[in-house]
Design a protein around this motif. Structure first.
Motif, PDB file in Angstrom:
ATOM      1  N   GLY A  37      -3.691   3.647  -2.848  1.00 22.42           N
ATOM      2  CA  GLY A  37      -4.119   3.575  -1.463  1.00 22.42           C
ATOM      3  C   GLY A  37      -3.269   4.432  -0.546  1.00 22.42           C
ATOM      4  O   GLY A  37      -2.343   5.127  -0.983  1.00 22.42           O
ATOM      5  N   PRO A  38      -3.539   4.397   0.748  1.00 25.83           N
ATOM      6  CA  PRO A  38      -2.804   5.244   1.689  1.00 25.83           C
ATOM      7  C   PRO A  38      -1.343   4.828   1.872  1.00 25.83           C
ATOM      8  O   PRO A  38      -0.500   5.656   2.175  1.00 25.83           O
ATOM      9  N   TYR A  39      -1.055   3.539   1.717  1.00 24.43           N
ATOM     10  CA  TYR A  39       0.314   3.042   1.802  1.00 24.43           C
ATOM     11  C   TYR A  39       0.604   2.228   0.535  1.00 24.43           C
ATOM     12  O   TYR A  39       0.077   1.125   0.365  1.00 24.43           O
ATOM     13  N   ASP A  40       1.425   2.774  -0.344  1.00 24.79           N
ATOM     14  CA  ASP A  40       1.802   2.079  -1.579  1.00 24.79           C
ATOM     15  C   ASP A  40       2.945   1.118  -1.252  1.00 24.79           C
ATOM     16  O   ASP A  40       4.118   1.505  -1.192  1.00 24.79           O
ATOM     17  N   LEU A  41       2.598  -0.161  -1.037  1.00 23.88           N
ATOM     18  CA  LEU A  41       3.584  -1.118  -0.565  1.00 23.88           C
ATOM     19  C   LEU A  41       4.555  -1.563  -1.650  1.00 23.88           C
ATOM     20  O   LEU A  41       5.438  -2.385  -1.392  1.00 23.88           O
ATOM     21  N   SER A  42       4.433  -1.005  -2.856  1.00 25.19           N
ATOM     22  CA  SER A  42       5.454  -1.264  -3.873  1.00 25.19           C
ATOM     23  C   SER A  42       6.692  -0.404  -3.637  1.00 25.19           C
ATOM     24  O   SER A  42       7.739  -0.624  -4.243  1.00 25.19           O
ATOM     25  N   LEU A  43       6.573   0.578  -2.732  1.00 18.02           N
ATOM     26  CA  LEU A  43       7.687   1.467  -2.412  1.00 18.02           C
ATOM     27  C   LEU A  43       8.246   1.114  -1.037  1.00 18.02           C
ATOM     28  O   LEU A  43       7.495   0.944  -0.070  1.00 18.02           O
ATOM     29  N   GLU A  44       9.597   1.014  -0.963  1.00 21.01           N
ATOM     30  CA  GLU A  44      10.229   0.702   0.311  1.00 21.01           C
ATOM     31  C   GLU A  44       9.924   1.777   1.354  1.00 21.01           C
ATOM     32  O   GLU A  44       9.746   1.484   2.533  1.00 21.01           O
ATOM     33  N   SER A  45       9.856   3.034   0.921  1.00 19.45           N
ATOM     34  CA  SER A  45       9.596   4.134   1.859  1.00 19.45           C
ATOM     35  C   SER A  45       8.218   4.027   2.490  1.00 19.45           C
ATOM     36  O   SER A  45       8.034   4.374   3.662  1.00 19.45           O
ATOM     37  N   LYS A  46       7.217   3.532   1.724  1.00 23.44           N
ATOM     38  CA  LYS A  46       5.868   3.403   2.259  1.00 23.44           C
ATOM     39  C   LYS A  46       5.758   2.219   3.208  1.00 23.44           C
ATOM     40  O   LYS A  46       4.981   2.238   4.168  1.00 23.44           O
ATOM     41  N   LYS A  47       6.532   1.148   2.955  1.00 21.17           N
ATOM     42  CA  LYS A  47       6.575   0.043   3.904  1.00 21.17           C
ATOM     43  C   LYS A  47       7.116   0.543   5.246  1.00 21.17           C
ATOM     44  O   LYS A  47       6.576   0.226   6.316  1.00 21.17           O
ATOM     45  N   TYR A  48       8.191   1.315   5.174  1.00 15.53           N
ATOM     46  CA  TYR A  48       8.777   1.857   6.397  1.00 15.53           C
ATOM     47  C   TYR A  48       7.785   2.790   7.097  1.00 15.53           C
ATOM     48  O   TYR A  48       7.652   2.761   8.327  1.00 15.53           O
ATOM     49  N   GLU A  49       7.072   3.626   6.301  1.00 18.64           N
ATOM     50  CA  GLU A  49       6.120   4.565   6.906  1.00 18.64           C
ATOM     51  C   GLU A  49       5.027   3.825   7.659  1.00 18.64           C
ATOM     52  O   GLU A  49       4.640   4.226   8.769  1.00 18.64           O
ATOM     53  N   LEU A  50       4.494   2.744   7.092  1.00 18.23           N
ATOM     54  CA  LEU A  50       3.467   1.963   7.772  1.00 18.23           C
ATOM     55  C   LEU A  50       4.013   1.395   9.084  1.00 18.23           C
ATOM     56  O   LEU A  50       3.366   1.508  10.138  1.00 18.23           O
ATOM     57  N   ALA A  51       5.200   0.773   9.022  1.00  9.60           N
ATOM     58  CA  ALA A  51       5.788   0.200  10.237  1.00  9.60           C
ATOM     59  C   ALA A  51       6.069   1.284  11.274  1.00  9.60           C
ATOM     60  O   ALA A  51       5.815   1.110  12.472  1.00  9.60           O
ATOM     61  N   LYS A  52       6.582   2.426  10.822  1.00  9.60           N
ATOM     62  CA  LYS A  52       6.900   3.529  11.735  1.00  9.60           C
ATOM     63  C   LYS A  52       5.646   4.085  12.407  1.00  9.60           C
ATOM     64  O   LYS A  52       5.632   4.337  13.616  1.00  9.60           O
ATOM     65  N   ASP A  53       4.565   4.273  11.631  1.00  7.75           N
ATOM     66  CA  ASP A  53       3.325   4.818  12.201  1.00  7.75           C
ATOM     67  C   ASP A  53       2.739   3.883  13.251  1.00  7.75           C
ATOM     68  O   ASP A  53       2.280   4.324  14.317  1.00  7.75           O
ATOM     69  N   VAL A  54       2.742   2.574  12.968  1.00  8.81           N
ATOM     70  CA  VAL A  54       2.183   1.610  13.916  1.00  8.81           C
ATOM     71  C   VAL A  54       3.028   1.561  15.187  1.00  8.81           C
ATOM     72  O   VAL A  54       2.503   1.592  16.310  1.00  8.81           O
ATOM     73  N   ALA A  55       4.356   1.498  15.050  1.00  5.54           N
ATOM     74  CA  ALA A  55       5.228   1.449  16.224  1.00  5.54           C
ATOM     75  C   ALA A  55       5.108   2.709  17.068  1.00  5.54           C
ATOM     76  O   ALA A  55       5.132   2.653  18.308  1.00  5.54           O
ATOM     77  N   ALA A  56       4.967   3.870  16.419  1.00  2.00           N
ATOM     78  CA  ALA A  56       4.873   5.135  17.157  1.00  2.00           C
ATOM     79  C   ALA A  56       3.642   5.174  18.043  1.00  2.00           C
ATOM     80  O   ALA A  56       3.700   5.606  19.202  1.00  2.00           O
ATOM     81  N   PHE A  57       2.489   4.704  17.519  1.00  2.00           N
ATOM     82  CA  PHE A  57       1.278   4.683  18.334  1.00  2.00           C
ATOM     83  C   PHE A  57       1.384   3.634  19.437  1.00  2.00           C
ATOM     84  O   PHE A  57       0.925   3.853  20.565  1.00  2.00           O
ATOM     85  N   ALA A  58       1.979   2.469  19.131  1.00  2.00           N
ATOM     86  CA  ALA A  58       2.126   1.430  20.145  1.00  2.00           C
ATOM     87  C   ALA A  58       2.980   1.917  21.313  1.00  2.00           C
ATOM     88  O   ALA A  58       2.769   1.513  22.456  1.00  2.00           O
ATOM     89  N   ASN A  59       3.917   2.809  21.047  1.00  2.59           N
ATOM     90  CA  ASN A  59       4.793   3.340  22.090  1.00  2.59           C
ATOM     91  C   ASN A  59       4.166   4.484  22.864  1.00  2.59           C
ATOM     92  O   ASN A  59       4.752   4.960  23.841  1.00  2.59           O
TER      93      ASN A  59
END
Length: 474
Positions: free
Chosen positions: A39-61
């Motif tokens: 899928g677009p965010y492989d949540l088995s990887l710590e880096s992809k968890k961070y990427e999802l959180a970072k992308d959402v926070a960036a748009f919210a800001n």
């Protein structure tokens, strides 16, 4: 990419036309994500968890935005931004929205309002696309923080924070000095501006398929202008597109007649009928580019004006809230509408027409039919003397910018802004994208968001017969 493209992307997916998204660029409001085997965010990887959180926070800001998953975007050497180059639909089973929400809620503060939408691929129903719609944070809730940072080894570091923000088609981070300043000053603990702008009534106006209408109006105006000629001279000696021409012999005869009339009174018209016809044709060619604006403006004034409202979402009284709105897409505005709308059957001339035949004298030049007013307003207006100050506007190559007069808004209350007429001479989709900012005098900060204004698309036709006067609006 403007905010109306953001709406366009969702509409294309809903209408099962994902192929039409190829070529669209990323922007402040849209980020395209390709999908891998997990899928677009492989949540088995710590880096992809961070990427999802970072992308959402960036748009919210940055006023909210869309994470559109299932499209490959890249930047070619000739492009300014990354753009979609191909479709990458994936299986729906690869998406676990509950896990996505869990990661966002764990890693992002404050909590962000996020919606998930799935769209099937028309060619492969078992595959599809995911849209993550991130809402903007209110001013009082900024900034969104990611509560962990990413190490060089792509592991998450506890105790660190990051403040991502979407800037153009890239994600950047609030500098440490700025984070320190906000924390040290305690600015975010104070009351701040928290308002929305919404459409209370009315809509913008756009025009569609008006070339035939313009042709009919040009013929109608030509008949009216030639009506002052003697009856035997009114019929055009046609050669081509409605332009009367005389042969060389006839023209020579008219020139001799004109020269013979020179000693006569200066109050007499020294033009020949053919010269007047040519003057009329040159005038109509010169005016043609403005006729579309004449039609659109006159028709827009028949419609209900657009009224916007300021919504105070806070518990504080807001003093002198000033709203500045930037409108994309070639729109014009009328801020002071006439007491009665113009007659569609007798549209004003874009500029003074030629002096009627037979009236070529100094006194005749002092009288001519009315001209079309400038795009921004009419006089006299419909506003009473005690009404608020009218909006001001600037119309440039960069777009239309409207500044509304400041208003006071009580806590949890709504105030209507003065109505305006917003119109575009060309069809421009179902919604007009307007980016607005609001400030007030008693609280710090400002709101900056995008509002979509509905557009009413009109088609105006004029019957071709010489006896027709009134346009018919479909």
């Amino acid at each position: 990419m403007s905010a109306d493209h953001r709406v366009k992307i969702v509409n294309l997916l809903a209408q099962q036309q994902p192929a039409d998204i190829v070529g669209l660029p990323e922007s402040q409001w849209v980020d395209f994500k390709s999908a891998g085997p997990k899928g677009p965010y492989d949540l088995s990887l710590e880096s992809k968890k961070y990427e999802l959180a970072k992308d959402v926070a960036a748009f919210a800001n940055a006023g909210g935005g869309l994470l559109v998953c299932g499209f490959k975007a890249t930047r070619r050497s000739t492009d300014l931004h990354e753009a979609v180059v191909r479709l990458m639909p994936f299986e729906k089973r690869l998406i676990n929205t509950e896990r996505y929400k869990g990661i966002i809620n764990e890693y992002v503060r404050p909590l962000i309002d996020v919606e998930f939408h799935w769209y099937d691929d028309p060619a492969q129903p078992e595959l599809g696309y995911l849209v993550i719609d991130v809402q903007a944070l209110p001013e009082s809730g900024r900034w969104a923080l990611v509560t962990k940072t990413l190490s060089d080894k792509e592991g998450l570091v506890k105790g660190g924070i990051a403040v991502p923000i979407r800037h153009g088609d890239q994600t950047e981070y609030l500098p440490p000095d700025e984070v320190y300043r906000l924390l040290n000053s305690g600015l975010r603990g104070e009351p701040s501006l928290e308002v929305d702008l919404a459409v209370a009534s009315g809509s913008a106006v756009g025009m569609e398929n008006v070339e035939e209408t313009i042709d009919a109006l040009v013929r109608k105006w030509r008949r009216e202008l030639l009506a002052c000629l003697p009856a035997e001279e009114r019929a055009s000696r046609r050669h081509g597109d409605d332009f009367g021409l005389l042969g060389s012999e006839g023209r020579a005869a008219e020139e001799l007649a004109r020269l013979g009339a020179l000693p006569a009174s200066l109050s007499r018209d020294l033009r020949s009928p053919q010269q007047y016809r040519e003057e009329v044709d040159e005038y109509l060619v010169r005016c043609r580019p403005d006729i579309l604006r004449v039609l659109t403006q006159a028709e827009a004034l028949q419609r209900t004006p657009l009224t916007l409202q300021v919504v105070n979402n806070s518990e504080a009284m807001l003093h002198q809230v000033e709203v500045i709105m930037a409108v994309e897409g070639g729109y014009h505005v009328i801020v002071d509408a006439p007491a009665s709308a113009p007659d569609l059957g007798r549209l004003p001339w874009p500029e003074p027409p030629p002096i009627p035949y037979g009236e070529k004298n100094p006194l005749a030049t002092l009288v001519f039919p009315g001209q079309l007013p400038a795009p921004g307003g009419y006089r006299p207006g419909r506003w009473p003397s005690h009404a608020p100050v009218l909006p001001t506007w600037v119309d440039s190559e960069d777009g239309l910018v409207i500044t509304f007069p400041p208003v006071d808004v009580r806590a949890r209350a709504t105030v209507h802004l003065p109505p305006i007429t917003l119109y575009s001479p060309r069809g421009s989709g179902a919604a007009a994208s307007c980016r607005w900012t609001a400030t007030c005098t008693n609280l710090s900060g400002r709101e900056e968001k995008v509002v979509g204004i509905p557009v009413e698309q009109l088609q105006v036709t004029i019957p071709a017969g010489p006896e027709d006067v009134e346009p018919v609006v479909e």
